[in-house]
Design a protein around this motif. Structure first.
Motif, PDB file in Angstrom:
ATOM      1  N   VAL A  64      19.820  84.787  21.400  1.00 50.42           N
ATOM      2  CA  VAL A  64      20.403  85.032  20.078  1.00 50.42           C
ATOM      3  C   VAL A  64      20.984  83.739  19.516  1.00 50.42           C
ATOM      4  O   VAL A  64      21.667  82.990  20.222  1.00 50.42           O
ATOM      5  CB  VAL A  64      21.503  86.109  20.155  1.00 50.42           C
ATOM      6  N   ILE A  65      20.690  83.492  18.255  1.00 49.29           N
ATOM      7  CA  ILE A  65      21.254  82.358  17.514  1.00 49.29           C
ATOM      8  C   ILE A  65      22.019  82.936  16.324  1.00 49.29           C
ATOM      9  O   ILE A  65      21.508  83.802  15.614  1.00 49.29           O
ATOM     10  CB  ILE A  65      20.148  81.420  16.997  1.00 49.29           C
ATOM     11  N   ILE A  66      23.235  82.479  16.115  1.00 52.09           N
ATOM     12  CA  ILE A  66      24.044  82.960  14.997  1.00 52.09           C
ATOM     13  C   ILE A  66      24.128  81.860  13.947  1.00 52.09           C
ATOM     14  O   ILE A  66      24.572  80.741  14.239  1.00 52.09           O
ATOM     15  CB  ILE A  66      25.447  83.364  15.464  1.00 52.09           C
ATOM     16  N   ALA A  67      23.662  82.177  12.727  1.00 49.34           N
ATOM     17  CA  ALA A  67      23.685  81.214  11.625  1.00 49.34           C
ATOM     18  C   ALA A  67      24.746  81.619  10.614  1.00 49.34           C
ATOM     19  O   ALA A  67      24.842  82.788  10.235  1.00 49.34           O
ATOM     20  CB  ALA A  67      22.322  81.145  10.953  1.00 49.34           C
ATOM     21  N   GLU A  68      25.552  80.654  10.186  1.00 49.22           N
ATOM     22  CA  GLU A  68      26.536  80.873   9.136  1.00 49.22           C
ATOM     23  C   GLU A  68      26.094  80.067   7.912  1.00 49.22           C
ATOM     24  O   GLU A  68      26.050  78.836   7.966  1.00 49.22           O
ATOM     25  CB  GLU A  68      27.921  80.437   9.607  1.00 49.22           C
TER      26      GLU A  68
END
Length: 379
Positions: A128-132
């Protein structure tokens, strides 16, 4: 046949973005289809969308996720320029930075001001990669003051967090079970560390292969590139990706060859002087057997993790004094930030910029049965 596409820059890479519904319905046709639209194999990629460089011969395949608490499924493809090959083994961190903006602009994720958080599941690595992503007036904000080495101008910052990225491709932090191994190349025995965090990398100490670690891409001779590929091929065999004789053809993208050295003054590709005191190490990566013009994001993530691990080549060279690690690469200095909870590394964060360059259609040379056409018939 014409297929909807978006061309985006993500960090220091550029790629073609496709919705999975616009991919061939038969998964066995995906390689041929991507080679078709990118214009491979051809060193110029003159008959397709590829840019004749490994950093611009990339594809992101996107769909709305069915996984709970995940917004987007993202599959990365590295399309070979000169060979009939599409590599799905690893991920590209730079292209990952454009996935969030793409998903928002395509209506796959609702735009929330001022920051939209996009949870991305990378199918290549099962991570999982979290992008803001900054949003303004219902759209992704492109303009901003943040600059990244290797990209002209400035843009809006995109924060990427790689969580629990260990064993992304091999399932193991150390694919061989050892923090350090010895490979027996034609030049003699070489110490290497093979680490798999975000992507598997094989690290070598610059001085062990007759380099300073501050070389720029144009300074690598063909003889030296051949020597580096020999070491990488042996590491690929140790990762069980392919035999060393077939690694260049069957697993050209991973593990990625990475050269590490202690901090040292150098002049970067823009002509700017970089000082040793401003970095924690110098790093030079290979991308598809050629010198990377900057630094792969997954490479920065893996290197950062490796610096905190015991008994690796990196732990001997990189003196980490704080949770921010500064990596001196050919185009400048990249910073990564480590989140540590209860003494454990939980995430590594980087900052990128991205933007849409083109939205339109690509025309294929042959007919394919597409997922979207099947869905239309079913409806």
């Amino acid at each position: 046949m014409r297929v909807p596409v978006v061309v985006m820059r993500g960090g220091t890479s550029k790629g073609v973005f496709l919705k999975e519904e616009n991919m061939p319905s038969d998964r066995l046709d995906w390689d041929e289809f991507l080679l078709d639209i990118m214009g491979s194999p051809d060193s110029r990629q003159i008959d397709g969308l590829g840019g004749a460089n490994s950093l611009t011969s990339k594809v992101a395949i996107i769909k709305k996720s069915d996984i709970q608490d995940i917004d987007i499924d993202y599959t990365f493809a590295q399309v070979s320029i000169e060979n009939q090959l599409v590599d799905f083994k690893g991920n590209c961190g730079n292209i990952s930075s454009a996935v969030g903006p793409y998903a928002i602009e395509q209506g796959l994720v609702p735009a929330v001001e001022p920051i939209t958080t996009v949870r991305i599941f990378n199918t290549n690595t099962q991570k999982v990669i979290i992008a803001e992503v900054e949003v303004e007036n219902g759209h992704v904000k492109t303009e901003g003051l943040y600059s990244i080495p290797g990209v002209p101008g400035t843009g809006s910052p995109i924060y990427l967090s790689f969580t629990n990225a260990e064993g992304a491709v091999t399932g193991k932090l150390f694919p061989t079970g050892n923090p350090t191994d010895v490979v027996h190349s034609s030049k003699g025995p070489i110490n290497v560390s093979i680490v798999d965090v975000a992507n598997p990398l094989v690290f070598v100490n610059a001085q062990d292969i007759g380099l300073k670690g501050t070389e720029l891409p144009h300074e690598f001779t063909q003889e030296k590139l051949k020597e580096l590929e020999e070491i990488r091929a042996m590491a690929a065999e140790m990762c069980q990706f392919a035999s060393k004789e077939e690694a260049t053809r069957k697993s050209p993208a991973v593990p990625k060859m990475t050269i590490i050295a202690a901090p040292r003054d150098y002049i970067d590709v823009t002509g700017m002087e970089r000082k040793a005191e401003d970095m924690d190490c110098t790093i030079r990566m290979m991308s598809m057997q050629k010198p990377h013009q900057a630094l792969a994001i997954t490479g920065a993530i893996c290197t950062t993790a490796g610096a905190f691990l015991k008994d690796t080549i990196l732990s001997d060279l990189v003196n980490v004094k704080q949770e921010v690690v500064r990596l001196g690469h050919p185009a400048g200095i990249m910073e990564t930030k480590v989140d540590i909870i209860a003494g454990n590394m939980t995430a590594i964060k980087v900052v990128r910029t991205a933007r849409i360059i083109l939205e339109g259609y690509v025309y294929t040379k042959k007919n394919y049965q597409f997922i979207s056409a099947m869905n239309y018939k079913l409806a």
